[in-house]
Structure formats: C-alpha cells, structure tokens
Design a protein around this motif. Structure first.
Motif, PDB file in Angstrom:
ATOM      1  N   THR A  40       0.841  -1.200   0.000  1.00  0.00           N
ATOM      2  CA  THR A  40       0.000   0.000   0.000  1.00  0.00           C
ATOM      3  C   THR A  40       0.875   1.248   0.000  1.00  0.00           C
ATOM      4  OG1 THR A  40      -1.558  -1.230   1.347  1.00  0.00           O
ATOM      5  CG2 THR A  40      -1.965   1.113   1.125  1.00  0.00           C
ATOM      6  N   GLU A  44       1.035   4.237  -2.746  1.00  0.00           N
ATOM      7  CA  GLU A  44       0.524   5.573  -2.456  1.00  0.00           C
ATOM      8  C   GLU A  44       1.593   6.622  -2.217  1.00  0.00           C
ATOM      9  OE1 GLU A  44      -2.350   4.710   0.551  1.00  0.00           O
ATOM     10  OE2 GLU A  44      -3.733   3.904  -0.954  1.00  0.00           O
ATOM     11  N   GLN A  51       1.714   2.548  -9.527  1.00  0.00           N
ATOM     12  CA  GLN A  51       0.293   2.448  -9.854  1.00  0.00           C
ATOM     13  C   GLN A  51      -0.059   1.115 -10.503  1.00  0.00           C
ATOM     14  OE1 GLN A  51      -2.044   4.482  -8.901  1.00  0.00           O
ATOM     15  NE2 GLN A  51      -0.546   5.812  -7.930  1.00  0.00           N
TER      16      GLN A  51
END
Lengths: 179, 373
Positions: A40, A44, A51
C-alpha cells in the motif's frame, strides 16, 4: 529510483520489517503479515508511485512458496520486485486485489498452479485448469498424473516399438545412427 | 388483476467455439434482454502448460515453445525469451543480428496488427477488409518464410543472434513490400478506418480511463489508447531502438472519448505506420557482419531471478525467469498482455449490448494461446 533507495524509504516510513535481497535483480523481502502495508505504501507514496502491479507470481522452493510482486510506475518509470515467502505447510498470503484489480486474475493463476490461498480474494477459483483438478502442477513435488479422474484414458506414453517399425526395419536404422 | 409481471436475468453461454472469440474462450453472460448484466470470462481451454514444460527442457530447447505462446507474433516471443537469457548469461548479439531482429519483429508487429484490425472489422460484420488484410499479411509471411523457413512458428531468433543471415535479395523484396503496403494501407483506411458506419459503431464504446487502464494493468496499444504514452521500446530501451526515430501513438479521442474502442483500433493503425518508418530506417542502416555471437553449447546462467520486459504487438510482455544455475529454467512465467487485457472485459462489458461485446474483445486484441499459455 533504484531498489536500494526504495528500500531505505520504505524502512524509514513503514513499521513492518523488510529486508533487502542482493542478486542479479535486487528485491525487497516482506513477510506475509506486513505485505499489504508495504505494498500500500509503495502504491501511495508519491516518490514510489507504483500504480501498476505488472506481474504477480510464485515459485516453489523446498519448504516454502516464494511469491513475487513486480510493481511498476509509469510516471517514474521504475520497477521494483517484492518477495514474500509463505510456508508450504500453510500456504496463505493476504490478497492485494483491493489495491490493484489486476491482482484478481494474477492471484487466481498463482492459486491454481501453486496452491497459495489468498485471504480476502473475492473469487478464488481455478483459472487455467478444470475446477476438479487435483494438485498444483507448478509445485516441484507434483507427480504428473497418468489418467484423469478414472476417465478410462490412460495417458502413459508407450515407448515400445510397434510391429510396423520392425516390418519397415526402422528400429535397425535407429541403432545404426546411435553407433 | 393483481399479479405483477417480473423479469429475470437469462444466463447465456458464448463459446468456447465462437467466431468472435478468436480462439477458444468462453463467456458466461447474464443478460437483461439485450443488455449484459454480468460477464464472466472462462479461460484455460488452450492451457498447454508451457511454463511447466520450460522446467523440463534446456535453455535453448525452450525457444520453439515461445513460438507457440503467441503464434501471431512468434518473432517477438522468440526475441523476448532470447533477450532474457542473453541478459542472464551476459552475451550480446552482433550488431547485424540486432538489426535483423528489429526488422523481422517489426514486420511481425505489422502482420499481428493486420489481424487485429481485420478481425475487429469482421466482428462488426465487414468481411471484405479481413480478407484483404489477410492477403497483405501473406506477403509478410512470405518474407519471414524466406528468412526463417516457416510461415508462423519461426524459431528464427535464438540465444546469441539469429539462426541464419537474410537470404540474397531479401532487402530489395522487403523494400518492394513497404512501397506496396503504403498503398494497401490507404485502401484499408478508406474502407474501414474512416468509414462513418464503422466509426459510429466503435466510438464512445467501452471507454477505459487512464486510471482504470493502470489498475487493470493494460499494456501496449490498449494502454496507449487510454492516453498513457508508455512503450517499453522507449522506457527500458533494448537492442538498437534508441538509434531509431519513431513516434509512440496515443489515443486522442478522435471520434469520441479517449480510450474508447475506436481509439484502441486507431492506435494500432498508427503503429503500423511507425513500424514501416522503423523498417525503412533499418534497411538503410543495417551493417554487414556476423549474425551469431559465440554461445556455449551448455548454458548455465547464474542463480537468481530476472524479469525482462519486451514490447510485443500486445504490449509489455514480461519474462520472469528463475535460474538455479543448472541447464534448464527453475521457474519461468510469461506475463502476457492478453491475460490482463482479458481480465478487464468483465468490468467493461457491464451495461453494454451483447453485440458490443465482440467489439470490445476485438478492440482489446486478445489472443487465446497467449492468454492461456
């Protein structure tokens, strides 16, 4: 950004323990408990900005199955490899489908061929093989079956020379070549 | 009368043998009249365990199997695998071989895109363009047959270079083809690409936003149609591509929104033009010399895992190879563009007409052997 820099960045920001693995392709080792947290962050964080989950696969190594996650950033144009070992006795890993929908089918394939259970996966079914297939073919201890569910088909290869090879004298020719 | 009329979804089965699925793929569709409510692709009918076979054969012995991974662009598949192994053992192909590789791979890219364009048009009901494009593709097959001896499964690019040098007079034949093909493309564009009926059918259909394309890991023309300018030939350059001058076409939303079926179609048409440009440059630049580097008969790459990316007609194809230092791969995975292209169909098909599903499949250029491997 190279893997060393990414490793230091993740180590500074994420509490889950990670390890840098050297080799022809450097990679970052994560335990299943910290997998979702690390991936994660990789998705991010604006510097990592991964991505795209471009590849998810695994390989059987002695008493563990090692999962590989290849993360790609289109904007930054870099690719990182994350490794996650799961024990063969209890092959379970958290699913990353909620981060990347692409993981849905990739994880299904890993489940199908290597038998890793992805917890939290919305639709964990076999994808390549029939639903009733037994065993996981890409495991190293997999024994290739010679029949399919007592279907009557015997898939054993018969290597004995047939009658026609003798009448055409073909087996003799082969022997000569061997000499 | 107090009885209420209720409707229910009807589940219909499409495939595995269906003219529009371009191979053996099955769709289970829940329909509400003509509209698709849920679409579940069922794949695996062409699973030939190529990744398992790789663990049983030698490093060189796997090259012919890569042909069968994607029979529409076998040159690119050969090249991707050979390039991966060359990187592992630290061998560089001679310069002439690299140019030959670019030439044959770009020819193969054109022929693959011709099939993609032709079948899309055929699925829309236009049969003539498909036949015409097959005829043009036959010239490419002839050219590649002259070089390699085979029409589809070439086994031409091998570890360390190419199998044999181009035959005498091949470059002239290739130039003749390029000259002829320019005119053929014009004819094709008049017939299909700028045909208003075709445009109306494809525009604004199944729009893929850039975010969605990234989330579902679309690659190659499908990704570029959504406006993301990413091509492995530029991002992670290999071979002689850095010396060549070519554009990367992206979807601009010519007739509708960016990332619709027409954009995906049009990006392929433009890519053919760029491939022709690359071919012209390569035929001028190709040097004389050897076509095969010295490679040991028994290859034993150092232990470790590698991931090599290659731009095939279906986009970024990744070869994940793990070696344990022996004469055959320990684990090999082919991350193909069709696989992720297929996984998005369930999402895209929601709310479209059944007849549009074939347009979506066609525009994503899914090839069944590469999907199932």
């Amino acid at each position: 950004m190279n893997t060393q820099d990414a490793f230091q960045l993740i180590q500074a920001k994420v509490s889950a323990p990670i390890q840098l693995l050297e080799g022809p392709t450097p990679s970052i080792l994560v335990r299943p408990q910290g997998l979702v947290e690390v991936l994660t962050f990789a998705k991010e964080d604006p510097q990592l900005d991964c991505q795209v989950l471009t590849c998810q696969t695994g390989s059987h190594q002695e008493d563990e199955i090692r999962l590989f996650y290849h993360l790609l950033s289109h904007e930054q144009n870099h690719l990182f490899v994350f490794e996650c070992p799961v024990p063969l006795s209890d092959p379970k890993a958290p699913s990353v489908t909620s981060l990347w929908p692409a993981a849905n089918w990739l994880e299904r394939e890993t489940y199908d061929l290597l038998g890793v259970h992805f917890e939290g996966h919305p639709d964990l079914r076999r994808i390549m093989l029939p639903e009733d297939w037994e065993g996981f073919p890409l495991r190293k201890d997999y024994v290739t079956p010679t029949s399919y569910h007592d279907s009557g088909f015997d898939l054993t290869v018969d290597n004995r020379p047939s009658a026609i090879t003798q009448s055409f004298n073909l087996s003799k020719g082969d022997e000569k070549e061997d000499e | 009368m107090n009885k209420e009329l209720t409707t229910q979804f009807m589940t219909i089965n499409m495939g595995p043998q269906h003219p529009s699925t371009h191979g053996v793929i099955r769709f289970i569709i829940d329909t509400d009249g003509e509209i698709i409510h849920r679409c579940d692709p069922d794949i695996g009918y062409l699973h030939r365990s190529i990744e398992k076979i790789a663990e049983k054969v030698t490093w060189q012995g796997f090259v012919p199997y890569t042909d069968r991974v994607d029979y529409l662009c076998a040159m690119n598949a050969n090249w991707a695998y050979s390039m991966a192994v060359e990187k592992m053992i630290g061998v560089e192909a001679p310069r002439r071989a690299e140019f030959i590789r670019v030439i044959v791979a770009e020819l193969n890219r054109i022929s693959s895109h011709l099939i993609a364009i032709g079948t899309t048009a055929m699925d829309m009901g236009a049969f003539t363009p498909f036949i015409q494009l097959l005829r043009e593709r036959e010239y490419i097959n002839d050219l590649l047959e002259m070089a390699s001896g085979a029409r589809l499964t070439y086994n031409y690019i091998c570890i360390g270079g190419v199998m044999a040098d181009l035959p005498l007079g091949w470059s002239e034949k290739c130039e003749e083809f390029i000259h002829h093909f320019d005119l053929a493309m014009e004819q094709m564009n008049r017939l299909v690409t700028y045909n208003q009926i075709f445009i109306n059918r494809m525009a604004n259909l199944a729009v893929v936003s850039p975010q969605m394309a990234q989330a579902y890991n679309l690659v190659g023309p499908n990704l570029r149609a959504s406006g993301i300018k990413r091509d492995v030939r530029r991002d992670a350059p290999y071979s002689v591509y850095p010396e060549l001058d070519f554009e990367i076409p992206v979807g601009k939303g010519l007739e509708g929104e960016v990332g619709d079926c027409y954009d995906r179609f049009f990006v392929r048409v433009e890519e053919i033009r760029e491939s022709l440009r690359i071919l012209r440059q390569c035929l001028k630049m190709i040097p004389e010399g050897e076509v095969m580097a010295k490679v040991k008969k028994t290859i034993k790459p150092p232990a470790g895992h590698y991931y090599v990316r290659h731009e095939t007609p279906r986009g970024d194809t990744g070869y994940f190879i793990q070696s344990d230092g022996t004469t055959s791969p320990y684990r090999l995975k082919i991350r193909s563009g069709s696989f992720t292209g297929m996984s998005i169909i369930g999402e895209l098909a929601k709310g479209t007409f059944i007849a549009d599903l074939v347009a979506i499949i066609g525009s994503l250029d899914v090839v069944a052997p590469e999907l199932d491997r």
